[in-house]
Design an enzyme around this catalytic site. Structure first.
Site, PDB file in Angstrom:
ATOM      1  N   HIS A 158      -6.776   4.215   5.754  1.00 52.99           N
ATOM      2  CA  HIS A 158      -5.574   4.657   5.322  1.00 52.99           C
ATOM      3  C   HIS A 158      -4.505   3.683   4.618  1.00 52.99           C
ATOM      4  CE1 HIS A 158      -6.865   8.407   7.029  1.00 52.99           C
ATOM      5  NE2 HIS A 158      -5.640   9.032   6.896  1.00 52.99           N
ATOM      6  N   SER A 159      -4.951   2.384   5.373  1.00 52.42           N
ATOM      7  CA  SER A 159      -4.136   1.293   5.020  1.00 52.42           C
ATOM      8  C   SER A 159      -4.626   0.365   4.168  1.00 52.42           C
ATOM      9  CB  SER A 159      -3.506   0.578   6.429  1.00 52.42           C
ATOM     10  OG  SER A 159      -3.289  -0.839   6.061  1.00 52.42           O
TER      11      SER A 159
END
Lengths: 236, 129
Positions: B9-10
């Site tokens: 997600h990052s």
């Protein structure tokens, strides 16, 4: 069935109505998501439908199936959270059911394919506090109303929206088993699921648009079945 | 060589994991990061994952390491959008990527052996009993 140009016009109107509704409900969806998720549902959905509306000019040249497919691919490209693959991927995949245009029959096939894809992609079952809880009663009610009760599609869809609304209410008192909300465990109880809510908003806008294009011959009081018509004891 | 893709997600997490794993296996692993939603926000994006898979692939196939939730869904969707042979390893994303990087640079590595070595990372303990 309405000819393709009318179907296209209705579909584009529905897409624009959905996009406007998502924009209007952006903070509602984000508030719901910040309670039990990652607080991005409103912004993500808005960004996706904003990108979809920018493609409306291209839609004028497309078949209904291709329009729905393009809505799907656009959402995939522009929505960062799980809504991208769930909404976008499922629309893209189910769009092939509309290759012969939008009829009562193809719309049932589309709805069933869409539900299956959402369940499959999200690995979600009924009662996991997800969009499946709004979709399942809606799709079942729609299919049953047309195939068994011989109701016109518009009335069947109005019943489906009512079923979805009660599906959304059902997500409130249950514990999340899928998605980011499941990390909260029991603390997810008492909150309404954002994905089920956006699913309902989209269905409400499709119904509103369909009423305009099908002369609004619908029963505004249409409700999905909830209690048996007969007392089971008496029916014996 | 089997390619590797890290989906997080990052964007920073995906790149950082690639940086750590790239030190392994003599530094020759084919490893690509596909982190973030493509708009600088936290999230995952299927198109971004497709690009990373196609860059990592040299014809032998790709193993994808994922963090959680939509990373899995968007990776599965990406598989439907590319012709590259690719699979997800069900492993902790950092430790699994390190194991996979080592195995992928072995001359005998296959798609299955890279997945297996990534999934072996599920048994890692960081402290001795």
């Amino acid at each position: 069935m309405a000819d393709e140009s009318v179907q296209r016009e209705a579909l584009i109107a529905a897409i624009e109505n959905v996009a406007a509704r998502i924009e209007a409900e952006k903070s509602t969806l984000t508030d719901l998501d910040s309670a039990i998720g990652d607080a991005d549902h409103g912004n993500n959905m808005h960004r996706g439908f904003e990108a979809v509306v920018e493609k409306v000019d291209e839609f004028e040249e497309m078949s209904p199936a291709d329009i729905v497919k393009t809505v799907g691919t656009t959402i995939i490209g522009n929505v960062g959270g799980a809504s991208g693959p769930l909404y976008g991927g499922s629309l893209m995949s189910a769009s092939q059911e509309l290759e012969d245009g939008i009829t009562a029959e193809t719309s049932i096939a589309f709805a069933e394919a869409y539900l299956e894809k959402v369940k499959d992609r999200g690995d979600a079952h009924l009662g996991a506090k997800t969009m499946v809880d709004a979709l399942t009663p809606a799709v079942h009610t729609y299919k049953k109303s047309i195939e068994h009760d011989d109701l016109p599609p518009l009335t069947a869809f109005a019943k489906a929206v009512d079923a979805a609304e009660r599906g959304v209410e059902f997500t409130v008192p249950i514990r999340a088993a899928k998605g980011r909300a499941s990390f909260l465990g029991w603390r997810s109880v008492g909150h309404q699921d954002p994905g089920a809510t956006s699913t309902l908003f989209i269905m409400q806008e499709i119904l509103k648009t369909a009423e305009e294009y099908l002369d609004g011959e619908t029963d505004a009081e249409a409700v999905a079945e909830s209690v048996p018509d007969e007392d089971p004891e008496e029916a014996k | 060589m089997i390619g590797l893709v890290v989906v997080s997600h990052s964007e920073k997490a995906a790149e950082g994991i690639c940086d750590i794993a790239a030190q392994m296996g003599g530094g020759s692993a084919r490893i690509e990061a596909a982190g973030g939603d493509g708009e600088g926000e936290i999230g995952t994006n299927a198109n971004r994952i497709v690009d990373a898979i196609e860059t990592a692939d040299d014809g032998d196939g790709v193993v994808v390491l994922v963090d959680l939730g939509s990373a899995v869904m968007n990776t599965e969707l990406a598989f439907e959008m590319t012709d590259v042979e690719a699979v997800i390893a069900d492993a902790p994303v950092l430790e699994g990527t390190l194991n996979a990087a080592v195995e992928s640079t072995s001359s005998k590595a296959t798609l299955d052996s890279v997945v297996d070595s990534a999934e072996d990372a599920r048994d890692y303990h960081k402290l001795n009993d």
